[in-house]
Design a protein around this motif. Sequence first.
Motif, PDB file in Angstrom:
ATOM      1  N   MET A 194       0.832  -1.211   0.007  1.00 40.33           N
ATOM      2  CA  MET A 194      -0.054  -0.044  -0.058  1.00 40.33           C
ATOM      3  C   MET A 194       0.962   1.377   0.058  1.00 40.33           C
ATOM      4  N   ALA A 195       0.277   2.366  -0.448  1.00 39.30           N
ATOM      5  CA  ALA A 195       1.124   3.614  -0.257  1.00 39.30           C
ATOM      6  C   ALA A 195       0.260   4.766   0.124  1.00 39.30           C
ATOM      7  N   ALA A 196       0.817   5.423   1.080  1.00 42.11           N
ATOM      8  CA  ALA A 196       0.065   6.490   1.675  1.00 42.11           C
ATOM      9  C   ALA A 196       1.236   7.264   2.367  1.00 42.11           C
ATOM     10  N   ASP A 197       0.902   8.379   2.922  1.00 48.58           N
ATOM     11  CA  ASP A 197       2.025   9.481   3.734  1.00 48.58           C
ATOM     12  C   ASP A 197       2.013   9.087   5.248  1.00 48.58           C
ATOM     13  N   PHE A 198       2.793   8.003   5.118  1.00 47.52           N
ATOM     14  CA  PHE A 198       2.947   7.428   6.660  1.00 47.52           C
ATOM     15  C   PHE A 198       3.698   8.549   7.740  1.00 47.52           C
ATOM     16  N   SER A 199       4.601   9.189   6.920  1.00 40.38           N
ATOM     17  CA  SER A 199       5.677  10.212   7.703  1.00 40.38           C
ATOM     18  C   SER A 199       5.096  11.456   7.977  1.00 40.38           C
ATOM     19  N   GLY A 200       4.043  11.862   7.175  1.00 38.90           N
ATOM     20  CA  GLY A 200       3.277  13.149   7.358  1.00 38.90           C
ATOM     21  C   GLY A 200       4.001  14.328   6.786  1.00 38.90           C
ATOM     22  N   ASP A 201       5.018  13.846   5.799  1.00 41.77           N
ATOM     23  CA  ASP A 201       5.763  15.182   5.013  1.00 41.77           C
ATOM     24  C   ASP A 201       5.224  15.519   3.784  1.00 41.77           C
ATOM     25  N   GLY A 202       3.989  14.991   3.363  1.00 39.83           N
ATOM     26  CA  GLY A 202       3.225  15.341   1.969  1.00 39.83           C
ATOM     27  C   GLY A 202       3.568  14.551   0.988  1.00 39.83           C
ATOM     28  N   SER A 203       4.497  13.566   1.125  1.00 40.56           N
ATOM     29  CA  SER A 203       4.655  12.693  -0.055  1.00 40.56           C
ATOM     30  C   SER A 203       4.387  11.186   0.328  1.00 40.56           C
ATOM     31  N   ALA A 204       3.705  10.543  -0.402  1.00 37.16           N
ATOM     32  CA  ALA A 204       3.361   9.193   0.217  1.00 37.16           C
ATOM     33  C   ALA A 204       4.477   8.145   0.309  1.00 37.16           C
ATOM     34  N   ASP A 205       4.646   7.402   1.088  1.00 33.88           N
ATOM     35  CA  ASP A 205       5.618   6.281   1.473  1.00 33.88           C
ATOM     36  C   ASP A 205       5.094   4.978   1.053  1.00 33.88           C
ATOM     37  N   VAL A 206       5.564   3.961   1.253  1.00 40.39           N
ATOM     38  CA  VAL A 206       5.215   2.260   0.846  1.00 40.39           C
ATOM     39  C   VAL A 206       5.362   1.661   2.231  1.00 40.39           C
ATOM     40  N   LEU A 207       4.198   1.102   2.116  1.00 37.79           N
ATOM     41  CA  LEU A 207       3.995  -0.004   3.506  1.00 37.79           C
ATOM     42  C   LEU A 207       3.694  -1.236   2.727  1.00 37.79           C
ATOM     43  N   GLY A 208       4.182  -2.334   3.449  1.00 40.74           N
ATOM     44  CA  GLY A 208       3.754  -3.700   2.982  1.00 40.74           C
ATOM     45  C   GLY A 208       3.921  -4.723   3.985  1.00 40.74           C
ATOM     46  N   VAL A 209       3.201  -5.954   3.882  1.00 43.17           N
ATOM     47  CA  VAL A 209       3.040  -7.086   4.570  1.00 43.17           C
ATOM     48  C   VAL A 209       3.889  -8.165   3.745  1.00 43.17           C
ATOM     49  N   ASP A 210       5.152  -8.510   4.207  1.00 43.13           N
ATOM     50  CA  ASP A 210       6.025  -9.525   3.494  1.00 43.13           C
ATOM     51  C   ASP A 210       5.493 -10.922   3.650  1.00 43.13           C
ATOM     52  N   GLY A 211       6.205 -11.900   3.026  1.00 41.55           N
ATOM     53  CA  GLY A 211       5.569 -13.360   2.979  1.00 41.55           C
ATOM     54  C   GLY A 211       5.890 -13.899   4.507  1.00 41.55           C
ATOM     55  N   ALA A 212       6.294 -13.399   5.362  1.00 37.58           N
ATOM     56  CA  ALA A 212       6.555 -13.936   6.672  1.00 37.58           C
ATOM     57  C   ALA A 212       5.265 -13.323   7.548  1.00 37.58           C
ATOM     58  N   GLY A 213       4.801 -12.235   6.873  1.00 42.13           N
ATOM     59  CA  GLY A 213       3.640 -11.670   7.831  1.00 42.13           C
ATOM     60  C   GLY A 213       4.063 -10.384   8.604  1.00 42.13           C
ATOM     61  N   ASP A 214       5.357  -9.757   8.107  1.00 38.83           N
ATOM     62  CA  ASP A 214       5.783  -8.586   9.024  1.00 38.83           C
ATOM     63  C   ASP A 214       5.344  -7.373   8.078  1.00 38.83           C
ATOM     64  N   LEU A 215       4.917  -6.406   8.913  1.00 42.45           N
ATOM     65  CA  LEU A 215       4.604  -5.237   8.136  1.00 42.45           C
ATOM     66  C   LEU A 215       5.560  -4.154   8.125  1.00 42.45           C
ATOM     67  N   TYR A 216       5.982  -3.546   7.003  1.00 42.74           N
ATOM     68  CA  TYR A 216       7.222  -2.658   6.946  1.00 42.74           C
ATOM     69  C   TYR A 216       6.858  -1.450   6.477  1.00 42.74           C
TER      70      TYR A 216
END
Length: 433
Positions: free
Chosen positions: A283-305
Motif C-alpha cells: 500500500m502507499a500513503a503518507d505515513f511520515s506526514g511530510d506530504g509525499s506518500a511512502d510505501v508500506l507492505g506485509v511480506d511473505g512472513a507476515g511482517d508489516l514494514y
Amino acid sequence: MTSTRRRRYAFTRIIILSVAVLVAALGLGPAASAAPQSADATAAACSGDACAGQDPEAQGCDTDAHTLDDLVVRDSLASRAYLVEHRYSPACQASWTRISVRDDQPDCLFGGQQAWHEAIIGVGGAPQVVKTAPVTTGPVCSANTTMMSRAAGRLYRACAHNGGSDGLDYCTEWTTRIGPKDRTSDFSGDGAADVLGVDAAGGLWYYPNNGTALNSANRVKLGTGWGDWGQVMAADFSGDGAADVLGVDAAGGLWYYPNNGTALNSANRVKLGTGWGDWKQVMAADFSGDGSADVLGVDGAGDLYYYPNNHYSLNTANRVKLGTGWGDWGQVMAADFSGDGAADVLGVDAAGDLWYYPNNGTALNSANRVKLGTGWGSFRHVFAADFSGDGHADVLGVDSVGDLYYYPNNGNALNVGNRVKLGTGWGDWRHVF
C-alpha cells in the motif's frame, strides 16, 4: 455571506525524472540514496507566540513551510483564478494564508482580492473567531497575511474574498492539523478521494468524486494491460497534491507512474524496486506526514514494514518494521483516519473484524487500536481514503454482491447508518482503490 467550499484544486506539475533508480541487490527496493536536505530551522527568526503578527517571509518562516489545505477562487469577470493556501511552518510553529495567481494564468495581475487568516480560540468554552488584518492583492504574483501562532485545541483556516464575479467569501476547512493533507486516491487533487480500479479486462479506470457520488459519465481510462498486476494503488508519491499510481507487476517489480493531469505519465515511470511479487499486501500513503506518500507492505512472513519516500525512490536502508502477525489479514490499508496529517493503518483480520491502528510517529499504537466493525471478511475489496474531503479518511468497500459502499468517518468510528451506495457491478474488478 460566507460559504466554505470543500472542493479543492491542485496544480499538476510534470516531474521530469532524469536520474535512473538503482535497484538494491536484495530485491526489496532501490538502493538507499542521500535523503533530501530539509530546510535549516535556524533560518527562522521567531517561534510560536513571537511570530504572531509577523510577516512569514521576513521572519524566514516560509523556508520550511508546507500547505495544509487550499482552494481556488475564480473571478469569472476578470477571467482570473487565485490559489488560497493555508500555510504552516514547523520551525516557526505558526500558520498564515497565502494568495497567489494560478500557474496557468497569463500574467500576475490581481483583481483586488483580499485574503486573511482565521482561528477559533476558546474551543469548548466560549468560542471566539479572531482574524488577521486582510492583505489586498496588487501587481505581484502572491501575498501573505501575517502569522498566527499555533496552539493546542485551536482551529485554523485560510480565507479570501472574491471581489469580482460573486462577491462571496471562501474558506478552507477548519483544522487543527499541522501535517500536509494525505492524498490517498485523490487523483484529481481537489482534496477529496476519487475511486480508481482495474476491471476484469485489465483496464485501469479513474472515476471522479462528484460530492458523495461517483461521476461515472466522466470516467477516464488511464491504461490497459493491468490485469496481471498483483497490487495497484493510488497515493501522492510525488508530493504535488494529486495521487499518482503505484503497482507491482507480474514480475514483482514495483513501479511509480506520475499523475499527468487526467492521465498517467508512462514515459516517465520509475522502477522503485524488485522482489515485491511475494508480498501479501502493498500500500502507499503518507505515513511520515511530510506530504509525499511512502510505501508500506506485509511480506511473505507476515511482517508489516514501512519504506520512507526518499525523493522519488524508497529508503530501503531505513525501512521500519511496524509489526508482526499480519500474514492472515485479508485486507490491509493505510490512510489518514485520525486527520492529523499522517497515515494510519487499517485492516480486516482473519475473523472479519475491521481495525484502526493509530500512527504513533514511526510506529503503530497497538495498545490504542480501535475496532471499527465486524462482518468485513466477505467484502471483496476494502480501502480507506478521504472521500468526504474533510481531512479524515473514510472507508469504502465492495461487498460480496459487487456493490460499492462509502462509510463516512465519524470520529474514531464509522457512520454505518449513513453509508452510501456508490455503484453496482464492481464484483469482478481485480483492484478497487
